[in-house]
Design a protein around this motif. Structure first.
Motif, PDB file in Angstrom:
ATOM      1  N   ARG A 152      19.422   3.077  13.166  1.00 35.79           N
ATOM      2  CA  ARG A 152      20.661   2.374  12.874  1.00 35.79           C
ATOM      3  C   ARG A 152      21.386   3.023  11.716  1.00 35.79           C
ATOM      4  O   ARG A 152      20.802   3.766  10.937  1.00 35.79           O
ATOM      5  CB  ARG A 152      20.438   0.893  12.620  1.00 35.79           C
ATOM      6  CG  ARG A 152      19.624   0.574  11.394  1.00 35.79           C
ATOM      7  CD  ARG A 152      19.408  -0.897  11.246  1.00 35.79           C
ATOM      8  NE  ARG A 152      20.302  -1.402  10.220  1.00 35.79           N
ATOM      9  CZ  ARG A 152      20.081  -2.470   9.505  1.00 35.79           C
ATOM     10  NH1 ARG A 152      19.012  -3.191   9.719  1.00 35.79           N
ATOM     11  NH2 ARG A 152      20.911  -2.863   8.593  1.00 35.79           N
ATOM     12  N   ILE A 153      22.656   2.714  11.629  1.00 31.10           N
ATOM     13  CA  ILE A 153      23.489   3.134  10.509  1.00 31.10           C
ATOM     14  C   ILE A 153      23.789   1.859   9.736  1.00 31.10           C
ATOM     15  O   ILE A 153      24.186   0.849  10.324  1.00 31.10           O
ATOM     16  CB  ILE A 153      24.781   3.823  11.013  1.00 31.10           C
ATOM     17  CG1 ILE A 153      24.413   5.111  11.766  1.00 31.10           C
ATOM     18  CG2 ILE A 153      25.735   4.107   9.856  1.00 31.10           C
ATOM     19  CD1 ILE A 153      25.563   5.761  12.515  1.00 31.10           C
ATOM     20  N   PHE A 154      23.592   1.895   8.430  1.00 27.16           N
ATOM     21  CA  PHE A 154      23.708   0.680   7.628  1.00 27.16           C
ATOM     22  C   PHE A 154      25.149   0.345   7.251  1.00 27.16           C
ATOM     23  O   PHE A 154      25.395  -0.357   6.290  1.00 27.16           O
ATOM     24  CB  PHE A 154      22.821   0.780   6.381  1.00 27.16           C
ATOM     25  CG  PHE A 154      21.367   0.705   6.727  1.00 27.16           C
ATOM     26  CD1 PHE A 154      20.717  -0.519   6.811  1.00 27.16           C
ATOM     27  CD2 PHE A 154      20.644   1.861   6.993  1.00 27.16           C
ATOM     28  CE1 PHE A 154      19.375  -0.591   7.148  1.00 27.16           C
ATOM     29  CE2 PHE A 154      19.307   1.791   7.340  1.00 27.16           C
ATOM     30  CZ  PHE A 154      18.664   0.575   7.418  1.00 27.16           C
ATOM     31  N   ASN A 155      26.080   0.830   8.017  1.00 28.84           N
ATOM     32  CA  ASN A 155      27.486   0.444   7.887  1.00 28.84           C
ATOM     33  C   ASN A 155      27.818  -0.297   9.172  1.00 28.84           C
ATOM     34  O   ASN A 155      27.834   0.314  10.243  1.00 28.84           O
ATOM     35  CB  ASN A 155      28.370   1.684   7.722  1.00 28.84           C
ATOM     36  CG  ASN A 155      29.849   1.352   7.643  1.00 28.84           C
ATOM     37  OD1 ASN A 155      30.285   0.280   8.054  1.00 28.84           O
ATOM     38  ND2 ASN A 155      30.617   2.290   7.126  1.00 28.84           N
ATOM     39  N   PRO A 156      28.055  -1.591   9.113  1.00 27.90           N
ATOM     40  CA  PRO A 156      28.244  -2.364  10.349  1.00 27.90           C
ATOM     41  C   PRO A 156      29.447  -1.925  11.182  1.00 27.90           C
ATOM     42  O   PRO A 156      29.556  -2.286  12.348  1.00 27.90           O
ATOM     43  CB  PRO A 156      28.401  -3.806   9.856  1.00 27.90           C
ATOM     44  CG  PRO A 156      28.795  -3.690   8.421  1.00 27.90           C
ATOM     45  CD  PRO A 156      28.193  -2.410   7.907  1.00 27.90           C
ATOM     46  N   LEU A 157      30.332  -1.132  10.621  1.00 27.96           N
ATOM     47  CA  LEU A 157      31.512  -0.673  11.354  1.00 27.96           C
ATOM     48  C   LEU A 157      31.285   0.651  12.077  1.00 27.96           C
ATOM     49  O   LEU A 157      32.152   1.117  12.805  1.00 27.96           O
ATOM     50  CB  LEU A 157      32.704  -0.532  10.397  1.00 27.96           C
ATOM     51  CG  LEU A 157      33.090  -1.812   9.647  1.00 27.96           C
ATOM     52  CD1 LEU A 157      34.216  -1.525   8.658  1.00 27.96           C
ATOM     53  CD2 LEU A 157      33.483  -2.916  10.616  1.00 27.96           C
ATOM     54  N   GLU A 158      30.129   1.265  11.878  1.00 25.22           N
ATOM     55  CA  GLU A 158      29.873   2.590  12.440  1.00 25.22           C
ATOM     56  C   GLU A 158      28.657   2.588  13.363  1.00 25.22           C
ATOM     57  O   GLU A 158      27.651   1.964  13.064  1.00 25.22           O
ATOM     58  CB  GLU A 158      29.634   3.612  11.326  1.00 25.22           C
ATOM     59  CG  GLU A 158      30.799   3.755  10.356  1.00 25.22           C
ATOM     60  CD  GLU A 158      32.039   4.367  10.970  1.00 25.22           C
ATOM     61  OE1 GLU A 158      31.960   4.986  12.044  1.00 25.22           O
ATOM     62  OE2 GLU A 158      33.110   4.221  10.369  1.00 25.22           O
ATOM     63  N   GLN A 190      15.120   2.978  25.117  1.00 25.34           N
ATOM     64  CA  GLN A 190      16.579   2.908  25.012  1.00 25.34           C
ATOM     65  C   GLN A 190      17.170   4.294  24.732  1.00 25.34           C
ATOM     66  O   GLN A 190      18.227   4.632  25.269  1.00 25.34           O
ATOM     67  CB  GLN A 190      16.999   1.916  23.921  1.00 25.34           C
ATOM     68  CG  GLN A 190      18.503   1.754  23.819  1.00 25.34           C
ATOM     69  CD  GLN A 190      18.927   0.701  22.801  1.00 25.34           C
ATOM     70  OE1 GLN A 190      18.108  -0.077  22.299  1.00 25.34           O
ATOM     71  NE2 GLN A 190      20.210   0.671  22.490  1.00 25.34           N
ATOM     72  N   VAL A 191      16.504   5.090  23.913  1.00 24.04           N
ATOM     73  CA  VAL A 191      16.975   6.462  23.668  1.00 24.04           C
ATOM     74  C   VAL A 191      17.012   7.225  24.989  1.00 24.04           C
ATOM     75  O   VAL A 191      18.026   7.858  25.333  1.00 24.04           O
ATOM     76  CB  VAL A 191      16.080   7.191  22.631  1.00 24.04           C
ATOM     77  CG1 VAL A 191      16.419   8.677  22.573  1.00 24.04           C
ATOM     78  CG2 VAL A 191      16.206   6.550  21.253  1.00 24.04           C
ATOM     79  N   ASP A 192      15.907   7.185  25.741  1.00 24.21           N
ATOM     80  CA  ASP A 192      15.843   7.905  27.023  1.00 24.21           C
ATOM     81  C   ASP A 192      16.897   7.397  28.007  1.00 24.21           C
ATOM     82  O   ASP A 192      17.583   8.181  28.665  1.00 24.21           O
ATOM     83  CB  ASP A 192      14.451   7.774  27.644  1.00 24.21           C
ATOM     84  CG  ASP A 192      13.389   8.532  26.872  1.00 24.21           C
ATOM     85  OD1 ASP A 192      13.738   9.457  26.104  1.00 24.21           O
ATOM     86  OD2 ASP A 192      12.200   8.207  27.032  1.00 24.21           O
ATOM     87  N   ASP A 193      17.039   6.079  28.084  1.00 19.60           N
ATOM     88  CA  ASP A 193      18.031   5.497  28.994  1.00 19.60           C
ATOM     89  C   ASP A 193      19.455   5.839  28.556  1.00 19.60           C
ATOM     90  O   ASP A 193      20.340   6.045  29.396  1.00 19.60           O
ATOM     91  CB  ASP A 193      17.847   3.985  29.093  1.00 19.60           C
ATOM     92  CG  ASP A 193      16.543   3.597  29.782  1.00 19.60           C
ATOM     93  OD1 ASP A 193      15.909   4.461  30.436  1.00 19.60           O
ATOM     94  OD2 ASP A 193      16.147   2.415  29.665  1.00 19.60           O
ATOM     95  N   SER A 194      19.680   5.915  27.258  1.00 19.45           N
ATOM     96  CA  SER A 194      21.000   6.292  26.743  1.00 19.45           C
ATOM     97  C   SER A 194      21.348   7.729  27.115  1.00 19.45           C
ATOM     98  O   SER A 194      22.494   8.039  27.439  1.00 19.45           O
ATOM     99  CB  SER A 194      21.048   6.110  25.220  1.00 19.45           C
ATOM    100  OG  SER A 194      20.887   4.744  24.888  1.00 19.45           O
ATOM    101  N   VAL A 231      24.032   9.744  16.188  1.00 20.78           N
ATOM    102  CA  VAL A 231      24.252   8.489  16.900  1.00 20.78           C
ATOM    103  C   VAL A 231      23.157   7.483  16.558  1.00 20.78           C
ATOM    104  O   VAL A 231      22.062   7.860  16.149  1.00 20.78           O
ATOM    105  CB  VAL A 231      24.306   8.714  18.431  1.00 20.78           C
ATOM    106  CG1 VAL A 231      25.484   9.596  18.809  1.00 20.78           C
ATOM    107  CG2 VAL A 231      23.011   9.322  18.954  1.00 20.78           C
ATOM    108  N   SER A 232      23.487   6.202  16.759  1.00 26.90           N
ATOM    109  CA  SER A 232      22.504   5.146  16.501  1.00 26.90           C
ATOM    110  C   SER A 232      22.272   4.341  17.774  1.00 26.90           C
ATOM    111  O   SER A 232      22.967   4.512  18.767  1.00 26.90           O
ATOM    112  CB  SER A 232      23.004   4.219  15.383  1.00 26.90           C
ATOM    113  OG  SER A 232      24.060   3.411  15.860  1.00 26.90           O
ATOM    114  N   LEU A 233      21.300   3.457  17.708  1.00 29.37           N
ATOM    115  CA  LEU A 233      20.979   2.593  18.845  1.00 29.37           C
ATOM    116  C   LEU A 233      21.655   1.234  18.744  1.00 29.37           C
ATOM    117  O   LEU A 233      21.146   0.260  19.263  1.00 29.37           O
ATOM    118  CB  LEU A 233      19.465   2.387  18.937  1.00 29.37           C
ATOM    119  CG  LEU A 233      18.652   3.587  19.368  1.00 29.37           C
ATOM    120  CD1 LEU A 233      17.188   3.191  19.533  1.00 29.37           C
ATOM    121  CD2 LEU A 233      19.172   4.193  20.648  1.00 29.37           C
TER     122      LEU A 233
END
Length: 185
Positions: free
Chosen positions: A90-96, A24-28, A120-122
């Motif tokens: 991931r970022i542990f803030n569901p809004l970010e 997913q990182v590569d595809d992103s 950035v996160s996935l």
């Protein structure tokens, strides 16, 4: 080479990513390249780095923008002038889903109290994360959200605050980004 910028893709705590997430990182990255390719500037060289969890420690766990700032300051790639782009699971803030300065500083400068590079996160699908990668890099290169300046955007654009849409750069956005010192003419 065309008007471009190079990036350092830095995967944080790579060993906690599954093979599917690493794909997913590569595809992103590929989606981000396609978005920027429409009018430029294009993404040139993609240098790849990883930070092991044992080295990243608490900086691998992002609860908010302050944690992103600490991560980017601690692990800047100083061996080249490419734009650092940090990828976390991931970022542990569901809004970010990502953070970036708008615009980013020239070179590898750390500006006290400001994030120095996109993080950035996935979150979401590959299409979503590819859009997030382009969106945060767009902020670094000087683009605001479309809601702040509609003259830069089309009806569906990767710089909308909650777009989730993989679209291309508009000519007006290209002109804005090309002015950034990170872009090579």
């Amino acid at each position: 080479m065309a008007v471009h910028f190079d990036i350092n893709l830095i995967v944080v705590a790579k060993e906690v990513f599954t093979p599917a997430e690493l794909k997913q990182v590569d595809d992103s990255v590929d989606i981000m390249k396609a978005i920027f390719a429409t009018h430029g500037p294009v993404i040139g060289t993609v240098n790849r780095f990883k930070i092991d969890m044992s080295v990243a420690g608490v900086d691998a766990i992002l609860l908010g923008a302050g944690d992103a700032m600490a991560l980017a300051d601690r692990f800047a790639v100083n061996s080249n002038d490419a734009l650092d782009v940090f990828v976390v699971k991931r970022i542990f803030n569901p809004l970010e889903v990502g953070y970036s300065p708008e615009p980013g500083a020239c070179g590898k400068k750390t500006v006290k109290g400001r994030l120095r590079a996109p993080v950035v996160s996935l979150a979401g699908s590959t299409a979503d994360s590819g859009n997030t990668f382009a969106h945060e890099v767009g902020h670094f290169l000087g683009l605001p959200h479309c809601e702040k300046d509609e003259s830069l955007c089309g009806p569906a654009n990767f710089m909308r605050a909650a777009s989730g849409t993989n679209t291309g750069v508009t000519p007006a956005q290209a002109v804005t980004m090309i002015r950034h010192c990170q872009v090579t003419l």
